[in-house]
Design an enzyme around this catalytic site. Structure first.
Site, mmCIF file in Angstrom:
data_model
loop_
_atom_site.group_PDB
_atom_site.id
_atom_site.type_symbol
_atom_site.label_atom_id
_atom_site.label_comp_id
_atom_site.label_asym_id
_atom_site.label_seq_id
_atom_site.Cartn_x
_atom_site.Cartn_y
_atom_site.Cartn_z
ATOM 1 N N ARG A 182 -11.508 1.120 17.272
ATOM 2 C CA ARG A 182 -11.920 -0.024 17.919
ATOM 3 C C ARG A 182 -12.395 -0.941 17.131
ATOM 4 O O ARG A 182 -12.807 -2.049 16.892
ATOM 5 C CB ARG A 182 -12.529 -0.121 19.497
ATOM 6 N N ASN B 154 4.704 -3.292 12.182
ATOM 7 C CA ASN B 154 3.914 -3.896 11.165
ATOM 8 C C ASN B 154 4.324 -3.434 10.050
ATOM 9 O O ASN B 154 4.046 -2.268 9.759
ATOM 10 C CB ASN B 154 2.254 -3.566 11.533
ATOM 11 N N GLU C 112 0.832 -1.161 -0.063
ATOM 12 C CA GLU C 112 0.132 0.003 -0.006
ATOM 13 C C GLU C 112 0.905 1.415 -0.316
ATOM 14 O O GLU C 112 0.342 2.227 0.323
ATOM 15 C CB GLU C 112 -0.896 -0.002 1.058
ATOM 16 N N CYS D 247 -3.016 -4.378 4.117
ATOM 17 C CA CYS D 247 -1.996 -5.152 4.667
ATOM 18 C C CYS D 247 -2.225 -6.598 4.186
ATOM 19 O O CYS D 247 -1.076 -7.497 4.286
ATOM 20 C CB CYS D 247 -1.908 -5.196 6.160
ATOM 21 N N THR E 252 -11.700 -1.604 14.159
ATOM 22 C CA THR E 252 -10.524 -2.191 13.482
ATOM 23 C C THR E 252 -10.309 -3.702 14.298
ATOM 24 O O THR E 252 -9.541 -4.608 13.507
ATOM 25 C CB THR E 252 -9.221 -1.765 13.561
ATOM 26 N N HIS F 219 -1.373 -12.255 10.623
ATOM 27 C CA HIS F 219 -1.023 -10.693 10.395
ATOM 28 C C HIS F 219 -0.820 -10.079 11.580
ATOM 29 O O HIS F 219 -1.503 -10.173 12.723
ATOM 30 C CB HIS F 219 -1.984 -10.090 9.379
ATOM 31 N N LYS G 197 -0.283 -7.817 19.999
ATOM 32 C CA LYS G 197 -1.221 -8.038 20.937
ATOM 33 C C LYS G 197 -2.424 -9.076 19.913
ATOM 34 O O LYS G 197 -2.666 -10.258 20.462
ATOM 35 C CB LYS G 197 -2.052 -7.112 21.707
#
Lengths: 131, 412, 382
Positions: B263, B330, B144, B176, B265, B298, B303
């Site tokens: 959140r 990431n 991206e 991603c 996501t 991924h 976490k």
């Protein structure tokens, strides 16, 4: 750098293609039409190994406008195992550690941008050798 | 195969076409199921394929399965610690480290982008494959952060790798997930017999807005995979994809930084797709979590993958090798592919490996593969992910980081 | 070939001359040379200029300068060899007179550098655009690479180079045309800001506007124009590789060696015969290399020359009594002519405070690029 010139230089810049004199074996990077050592005109295409040794070096503190944000950066004359010498930046290390005798690997990097909207120009830079 | 179920569209990829008779049956059988903790967590039924029986291709016994013949990864050498970013914005470093499980992340130099990372990773893949670059018939790069909005990354990469010009090339984007997308299509090109070898790359120099949670994770890196039919390092056994329109994270044309739904996501996006895809491939392959030596999901932060894995029954031990996010961040399209490379660097013959990517928007690709006898002798032919994580590196101040990521407004 | 003499010279002040244009600089220098010889017409003009096209966007200098000098109609040609453009213009003028083609030829050099251009970028175009500039090298960078190679090979130090700058400023302080008429201490030099390691600001010549001109004629007509003509004994020029990486040894300026040998041979002289010299100290390391290449000291001993006073006024071979490019200034295309102007003054006994006693034979060496072209002239007062 105007696109036509850049396009012409892709084999040398992207793949380290060089010319080896069929007569005397001298390797020129980039390839030439006439061997600077013996004036032979028969050349075979060779590829430089992607590593070399620093022959001499400097750290540029006052750069040209295109490299303003990269300074200070190290530049060196690098010699490959084939005996070809060329100039490039050495990055990914403290520039003051780039000194004659240093072993470098050659990695594919963005070399310069033609302003905000022009083409991106790639090539090889040295990084500290992995062996 | 497409199954329309309400306003969701489910894509399922399997190896080889389903027998026609089963296609109709499958569509009819599409139904709501709930499995594990997903339905409980989301509070609404999750639609998954009704047909959970893996259909083996009819020629499976006769023809060697396609798989990975070479792989390589690259991680830029600059790092910034999450505590340095936290300090900049007046946040508590300990809370960030505990909350996101991020110690530090890679930062690209001014001279590094998706193209240079792809070339470095691609060279590693060619070195491990030991094949003639001219035999690579397809090249796909998922990212991206393609340096050009118009003009492919792939053309620069193919010239630098000595591929082509008789080659099919495309740049992919799917947040991603673009990396596994490129791998998926490369695999399919080989599987279909269109090309002898195909390369799929996932690489990014990820964007994250200053003082956004993403800034702690958005990093740079990538991995390249060459697929073929002979001399495999890892044999592909199953693929599966799960996709829906879920606006959890996006970047509009012309915008510099992505935006995200906070959140939102989490459960509806990351957890739902990652777990659905993973469960889907487990169901279709008949495998259970304990069958795998290694698993990589991924890694948008430290976490999420550990939590998702735990909820699906994977152990820390299965996940830790591919869990590179705490040290590299990431790298978006490069994230799970780089985690997979870290696994291939150490896997033994016969090890079963599961990878599930996630791309916002949203979707997941899952692959199951098995390491071959050939893998160990090829592992040392290019830099390992671990060596790049541990390589001599420079720790940046926030000011240096802001300069390298071009977050400072300069004169032309 | 006819014997050739210089019968007139002129030059502007060197410096940041905000009120003067490229053509103003030329006209002032050219009129100075013509007036000093008492002539009002000339047969031909050579203009040494490196890069008016990039500095001020002006090419085609020949007709422009002839017109503004009021002699439109005469042949006028621009000569370019980067920083050696001036020296090469002098050589061209010399050959035209020596050949018998013309009698009164103006050899000039001019550069307008302070007009808003990216000077670092413009100067870099004198190196290899494809193999050096592409990767971000600068001119100080190229000479820094030479300096480091010299340090590796001969043990030259930053202090050795700094003494060259100290000497330059000591001489330049006495030169009314100089850009920087200031004495600099060793400490000043060694604590100045870093430009390209190991070269600091005060190891580097400045960015300068300026013009210089000489009037040449056949030796047998020289006394029509002056009582104190200076004869051109020799002109030696040479080229080397444009890219530093292609040079056999980056520690040595082989092009200076070759051009010097050719000049000595033509003049039938040796380095010991030279009473005073101006050499191309665009960077302090270049002067050290020139000492060696021109045979003023043994190879490898260049580092000691300035510190030991060998090349100072009153030393065995005074070099750059004008202050050199370092202190006098370096308007690139004008430099080669300005060096010759200084030598002419010395050989005429007009050196003022920096006059070398009894100077009869002088040498001027002008270098282009990172040592890719060089021209050496040897003169004698007659």
């Amino acid at each position: 750098m105007p696109s036509p010139r850049y396009h012409r230089e892709i084999p040398a810049r992207f793949r380290l293609e060089a010319g080896k004199c069929a007569g005397c074996g001298r390797v020129s990077y980039p390839a030439r039409k006439v061997c600077p050592a013996c004036r032979g005109q028969e050349m075979e295409q060779v590829k430089l190994s992607p590593r070399g040794t620093v022959v001499t070096s400097t750290v540029i503190h006052v750069p040209p406008d295109d490299f303003l944000n990269e300074a200070p950066y190290a530049m060196a004359v690098v010699e490959t195992a084939e005996g070809a010498r060329f100039m490039t930046q050495v990055v990914d290390c403290d520039p003051s550690t780039v000194l004659p005798g240093m072993e470098v690997d050659l990695e594919f990097r963005l070399i310069r941008k033609e302003g905000k909207s022009g083409i991106l120009c790639y090539g090889h830079k040295g990084v500290p050798g992995s062996v | 195969m497409v199954a329309r179920t309400g306003n969701r569209t489910l894509f399922q990829a399997t190896h080889g076409p389903l027998p026609l008779s089963q296609r109709g049956e499958k569509r009819q059988n599409a139904r709501s199921v709930s499995f594990g903790s997903i339905s409980g967590t989301l509070g609404y039924p999750v639609r998954v394929p009704g047909d959970t029986t893996f259909v083996k291709r009819s020629w499976h016994q006769e023809v060697e399965m396609p798989g990975i013949v070479g792989y390589g990864a690259f991680i830029p050498r600059n790092r910034i610690k999450s505590e340095e970013i936290a300090r900049q914005w007046g946040k508590d470093p300990a809370t960030i480290q505990r909350g996101l499980l991020l110690k530090e992340k890679s930062v690209p130099g001014l001279d590094e982008d998706t193209i240079t990372i792809s070339v470095a990773a691609g060279r590693g893949a060619l070195a491990r494959a030991g094949i003639d670059p001219q035999k690579v018939g397809a090249l796909y790069i998922g990212s991206e952060s393609h340096p050009y909005a118009v003009k492919p990354s792939g053309t620069v990469v193919l010239e630098a790798l000595g591929l082509g010009p008789e080659i099919h090339v495309a740049d992919f984007e799917f947040a991603c997930k673009a990396g596994t997308e490129a791998m998926s299509v490369a695999l399919a090109m080989v599987e279909s017999g269109r090309v002898e070898y195909a390369m799929g790359i996932g690489a990014d120099t990820s964007q994250g807005a200053p003082n956004d949670a993403l800034e702690f994770s958005a990093s740079a890196g990538g991995a390249a995979y060459i697929f073929g039919r002979e001399k495999l390092l890892a044999e592909f056994l199953h693929t599966y994809s799960y996709t829906s329109d879920t606006p959890d994270f996006w970047r509009r044309e012309g915008e510099f930084y992505p935006r995200h739904g906070g959140r939102f996501t989490g459960e509806p996006a990351y957890f739902h797709h990652v777990m659905s895809a993973t469960q889907g491939i487990l169901d279709r392959s008949g495998h259970k979590p304990e069958d795998f030596r290694y698993v990589v999901l991924h890694m948008p932060n430290g976490k999420f993958p550990l939590a998702a894995g735990k909820r699906m029954g994977f152990t820390q031990k299965q996940m830790e090798t591919g869990w590179v996010v705490n040290l590299m961040g990431n790298s978006y399209s490069g994230s799970s592919p780089t985690g997979l490379a870290a696994i291939l660097d150490v896997a033994d013959p016969g090890d079963l490996i599961l990878i599930t990517s996630f791309g916002s928007g949203a979707g997941s690709d899952s692959f199951i593969m098995k390491a071959t006898e050939l893998l160990p002798e090829r592992q040392g032919l290019a830099p390992t992910v671990r060596s790049m994580l541990d390589n001599p590196r420079k720790y940046l101040t926030y000011g240096e980081y802001a300069k390298l990521r071009e977050k400072i407004i300069l004169n032309d | 070939m006819r014997e050739v003499a210089i019968v007139g010279s002129g030059m502007t002040k060197f410096g940041e001359l905000w009120d003067m244009s490229l053509r103003d600089l030329f006209v002032e220098a050219a009129l100075g040379a013509m007036k000093s010889a008492g002539v009002d017409s000339i047969d031909s003009i050579y203009i040494g200029n490196m890069s008016a096209g990039q500095f001020v966007g002006q090419e085609h200098l020949g007709p422009l300068m002839a017109d503004h000098l009021g002699v439109a109609g005469v042949p006028a040609t621009r000569v370019e060899s980067a920083c050696a453009s001036g020296g090469m213009a002098l050589r061209s003028a010399y050959l035209e007179v020596a050949s018998g083609m013309s009698d009164l030829v103006l050899a000039s050099g001019v550069e307008k550098m302070n007009d808003g251009a990216d000077v670092t970028g413009v100067l870099a175009t004198a190196s290899d655009q494809e193999q050096e500039v592409y990767y971000g090298v600068t001119f100080p960078g190229l000479y820094a690479l030479i300096a480091r190679a010299h340090m590796e090979k001969y043990g030259t130090t930053e202090e050795d180079m700094s003494w060259v700058s100290v000497k330059a400023h000591r001489n330049g302080a006495k030169n009314p045309h100089a850009q920087f008429r200031r004495v600099m201490s060793l400490e000043d030099v060694m604590t100045s800001s870093m430009v390209a390691e190991p070269l600091r600001l005060l190891h580097c010549s400045p960015v300068t506007d300026g013009g210089a001109a000489l009037l040449l004629c056949p030796l047998d007509r020289a006394h029509e124009f002056t009582d104190r003509p200076v004869k051109i004994l020799a002109s030696g020029a040479a080229t080397s590789t444009l890219a530093l990486a292609d040079r056999a040894d980056p520690a040595d300026l082989d092009v200076v060696d070759l051009s010097g040998k050719r000049a000595y041979e033509m003049a039938g002289l040796t380095p010991e015969d030279i009473d005073v010299a101006e050499v191309h100290d665009c960077f302090a390391i270049a002067e050290i290399c020139c000492y060696e290449a021109l045979g003023f000291v043994e190879r490898g001993k260049g580092k000691d020359a300035a510190r030991e006073g060998i090349t100072d006024l009153g030393g065995r071979i005074p070099v750059n009594v004008s202050g050199g490019l370092k202190s006098k200034g370096h308007p690139v295309g004008a430099t080669g002519i300005a060096q010759a102007v200084t030598i002419i003054e010395q050989l005429r006994g007009e050196g003022g405070e920096v006059q070398v006693e009894g100077a009869n034979i002088g040498l001027a060496q002008n270098l282009g690029g990172s040592g890719a072209s060089s021209v050496v002239h040897i003169f004698q007062g007659v």
